[in-house]
Design an enzyme around this catalytic site. Structure first.
Site, PDB file in Angstrom:
ATOM      1  CE  LYS A  83     -30.064  30.782  63.803  1.00 32.93           C
ATOM      2  NZ  LYS A  83     -29.487  29.439  64.010  1.00 32.93           N
ATOM      3  CG  ASN A 128     -32.379  19.856  70.396  1.00 24.51           C
ATOM      4  OD1 ASN A 128     -33.241  19.256  71.050  1.00 24.51           O
ATOM      5  ND2 ASN A 128     -32.648  20.969  69.727  1.00 24.51           N
ATOM      6  CB  ALA A 130     -34.662  17.273  73.682  1.00 25.02           C
ATOM      7  CB  THR A 131     -36.138  19.583  69.178  1.00 22.32           C
ATOM      8  OG1 THR A 131     -35.702  20.472  70.198  1.00 22.32           O
ATOM      9  CG2 THR A 131     -37.231  20.250  68.362  1.00 22.32           C
ATOM     10  CB  CYS A 170     -41.569   6.316  64.387  1.00 26.81           C
ATOM     11  SG  CYS A 170     -41.008   5.868  66.052  1.00 26.81           S
ATOM     12  CB  CYS A 173     -38.186   2.373  64.967  1.00 29.22           C
ATOM     13  SG  CYS A 173     -39.946   2.121  65.226  1.00 29.22           S
ATOM     14  CB  CYS A 186     -24.427  22.873  64.444  1.00 30.80           C
ATOM     15  SG  CYS A 186     -24.899  21.382  63.584  1.00 30.80           S
ATOM     16  CB  CYS A 243     -40.856   1.538  68.768  1.00 32.30           C
ATOM     17  SG  CYS A 243     -40.790   3.342  68.769  1.00 32.30           S
TER      18      CYS A 243
END
Ligand SMILES: [Zn+2]
Length: 251
Positions: A83, A128, A130-131, A170, A173, A186, A243
């Site tokens: 991609k 996602n 995590a990323t 951020c 937060c 998706c 945070c």
């Protein structure tokens, strides 16, 4: 700028808020786009057409037939290809005068830190949590502005986390890392095709304005789009003093 560039960017240069000075800021800028899918496609295509001098695209996925309904940087003949590389080809066809780097890799924390440190603005176009949190941590650490977008079904959202000053919230937060979110990718859920275009194009607009220091940004606000009723809602977002990602950073 040479004559060709003056013509290519003339409709930007005609804008009082941009002019030659703003366009030169874009040509000297570096944007990091994480994700070359539904959001990353339009976002990166507008960054390229608008003349951001260096664009780095990161995606470790390959083009699938199910992507083509909404991921407009890719083509039927490039199904099966990287991609990042497929999007790089599209961007260079739009604007061969800029430098586009395609990274076909899943980036970990150390790699992200290096990539973010070298960028003037970061666009989170992933799907996602995590990323998203890894990108946020890197942007907080390097104090780089983060333009975050998300789309699922008929719903979209976009915000800017301007981490340069240490005064703005951020991403964590707003969406704490330890909170359990339904991580609906998706890849398995439905997505109304034009909404990724709407949100991705707005990410590009915010990124370009940040790079040129033009107008105001979405920092401190979250815009939410109900695509079924085509209604926008804007909510104020503030810093979370506790945070774990950004609170310690600025004290
Ligand atoms: Zn925070």
């Amino acid at each position: 700028m040479n004559d060709s560039q003056l013509l290519r960017y003339s409709r930007h240069i005609l804008l009082d808020e941009i002019g030659i000075e703003g366009q030169q800021k874009l040509l000297a800028a570096h944007a990091l786009v994480i994700g070359a899918g539904g959001l990353g496609s339009p976002a990166a295509m507008y960054l390229a057409s608008a003349g951001v001098g260096r664009i780095t695209l990161v995606d470790n996925d390959t083009v699938d037939l199910t992507n083509l309904q909404r991921q407009i940087a890719h083509t039927t003949e490039r199904v099966g290809q990287s991609k990042a590389e497929s999007a790089r080809i599209t961007l260079q066809q739009i604007n061969p005068e800029i430098t586009v780097t395609a990274l076909n890799e899943r980036v970990g924390d150390a790699r992200l830190a290096a990539l973010v440190a070298d960028a003037g603005v970061v666009l989170d176009c992933t799907d996602n949590f995590a990323t998203r949190h890894a990108v946020n941590r890197a942007c907080v650490a390097a104090r780089k502005p983060l333009v975050s977008g998300a789309v699922i079904r008929f719903d979209g959202q976009i915000s800017v986390f301007d981490l340069r000053s240490g005064e703005q919230p951020c991403y964590s937060c707003l969406f704490p890392q330890d909170q359990k979110f339904e991580d609906v990718a998706c890849s398995t859920m439905g997505v109304f095709a034009p909404l990724v275009g709407v949100v991705g194009a707005m990410q590009a607009a915010e990124a370009l304005k940040l790079l040129m220091d033009v107008g105001g940004s979405l920092a401190g606000r979250l815009l939410m789009l109900d695509g079924l009723r085509m209604e926008w809602t804007s909510i104020a977002v503030g810093r979370n003093g506790a945070c774990p990602v950004c609170a310690a950073q600025t004290k």
